[in-house]
Design a protein around this motif. Structure first.
Motif, PDB file in Angstrom:
ATOM      1  N   GLU A 149       0.816  -1.019   0.015  1.00  0.00           N
ATOM      2  CA  GLU A 149      -0.055   0.066  -0.056  1.00  0.00           C
ATOM      3  C   GLU A 149       0.898   1.379  -0.081  1.00  0.00           C
ATOM      4  OE1 GLU A 149      -3.010   0.283   3.255  1.00  0.00           O
ATOM      5  OE2 GLU A 149      -3.927  -1.731   2.356  1.00  0.00           O
ATOM      6  N   MET A 183       0.064  -7.125  -2.079  1.00  0.00           N
ATOM      7  CA  MET A 183      -0.972  -6.657  -2.885  1.00  0.00           C
ATOM      8  C   MET A 183      -1.013  -7.324  -4.331  1.00  0.00           C
ATOM      9  SD  MET A 183      -1.438  -2.471  -2.396  1.00  0.00           S
ATOM     10  CE  MET A 183      -2.819  -2.595  -3.432  1.00  0.00           C
ATOM     11  N   TYR A 239      -4.378  -9.339  -5.284  1.00  0.00           N
ATOM     12  CA  TYR A 239      -5.322  -8.218  -5.498  1.00  0.00           C
ATOM     13  C   TYR A 239      -5.223  -7.408  -6.649  1.00  0.00           C
ATOM     14  CZ  TYR A 239      -8.470  -4.096  -4.642  1.00  0.00           C
ATOM     15  OH  TYR A 239      -9.329  -3.240  -4.758  1.00  0.00           O
TER      16      TYR A 239
END
Length: 369
Positions: A208, A239, A242
């Protein structure tokens, strides 16, 4: 020659005389080690080798493994609290035996090492603070505490604290510094043809803090506006899954590619074949992904954090963007049609970056030691 000890949170893998770690870290430390007789590394252990890891040039490095620290959950907090006394003792013992103390900050191990070095005021020290030194930035309490200790000339003596950028609050301990990846032999003018299709590259941890999803969404919006663009993403992290799902669900697979961690030669080839390096991080020290890209004429696109505005000449040799999709896309699209301006910015970017070669880095280290 001196006995040189390193204290870092960078995890190391050891098997017999084979010791390796994150390759950018290893390449830098190999240069420091050129001027040391004996070398000791004190760090946590990793259980497997990653593709981006590299072995040290020396095979006579002593390694003192310590437990890692993690405060993300209550259980990990308790475990880490139990580990700290033993880690502190190991750090103290290593500092007692060494001639030169080298600490890597910010980080949990760096914080403990900062506390322990106070007890060795007569020993020379070099402390690499690789994070954001900006005194006005919003940072965790532990980071601010480390910076306070390092700036304090009573608690931290005979030390050079190497920071990225030139800030107003520097004490006598603190020295503006840099890092480098490429040799003077690789310096030349890299003339890029700034025309469609425009190739963007993202290189960094998929976390992030690095905002890789924002990079993907910027490319998605540019595509929606009719621009012929693509994004190559190099790196791994929490991540990854995702991002992979987002790319698939939004049918971006033909324009956005996840390459995972890759070696230095692959990354260098990506720089040479890309037009832009996109990295809108929440926080940075000296973002090597931008400086390295600039070396080969990639135009950096970044958020104005830490020393990034200085690196980009406040927009003269790069594009500063707010971490917001529409604003960022507007700033990028404003220049995409101006190939002459892009070529000029590219030349300025590489001229600046090529000042910071491995040879210059080596000469500065000699001065410190």
């Amino acid at each position: 020659m001196m006995h040189f000890s390193v204290f870092t949170h960078a995890e190391h893998f050891e098997k017999e005389s084979f010791l390796c770690a994150y390759s950018p870290f290893v390449r830098e430390m190999d240069i420091w080690f050129e001027y040391a007789g004996e070398v000791l590394i004190v760090s946590p252990v990793k259980d497997k080798i990653d593709r981006i890891d590299k072995a040290y040039d020396r095979n006579d490095i002593c390694f003192q493994p310590i437990k890692s620290l993690n405060f993300t959950t209550f259980k990990n907090l308790i475990i880490s609290a139990i580990r700290i006394p033993r880690i502190l003792f190991g750090i103290f013992r290593a500092m007692y035996k060494t001639d030169h103390i080298h600490i890597r900050c910010p980080g949990n191990i760096g914080l403990l090492a900062c506390l322990m070095q106070v007890f060795f005021p007569k020993k020379t020290k070099s402390i690499k603070y690789a994070g954001n030194w900006d005194p006005n930035s919003n940072q965790p309490l532990s980071y601010r505490f480390q910076k306070w200790i390092l700036k304090n000339e009573v608690l931290t003596r005979k030390a050079k604290v190497l920071v990225y950028g030139n800030w107003n609050d520097l004490s006598k301990n603190v020295v503006p510094f840099f890092t480098s990846s490429y040799s003077v032999t690789q310096k030349k003018v890299y003339n890029k043809e700034f025309s469609a299709p425009y190739r963007f590259v993202f290189i960094g941890t998929l976390s992030e803090g690095k905002r890789p999803l924002l990079a993907v969404k910027i490319i998605q919006e540019l595509l929606d506006k009719g621009y012929d663009v693509s994004l190559d993403i190099y790196g791994s992290g929490s991540m990854h899954e995702y991002l992979s799902t987002y790319i698939e669900n939004n049918q971006l697979g033909g324009n956005v590619i996840l390459h995972g961690n890759q070696g230095s030669e692959v990354i260098m080839h990506a720089y040479k074949n890309s037009h832009f390096s996109l990295l809108a991080s929440k926080s940075e020290g000296w973002p090597k992904a931008l400086a390295e890209a600039m070396f080969f004429g990639c135009i950096p696109i970044a958020s104005p954090v830490s020393c990034v505005p200085w690196m980009l000449g406040n927009g003269d040799r790069g594009i500063l963007i707010k971490p917001e999709i529409q604003s960022a896309v507007q700033g990028i699209s404003n220049v995409l049609s101006n190939s002459e301006k892009l070529h000029s910015v590219s030349l300025k970017a590489q001229k600046w970056s090529q000042n910071y070669t491995l040879e210059k880095f080596r000469s500065e280290i000699i001065k410190l030691l």
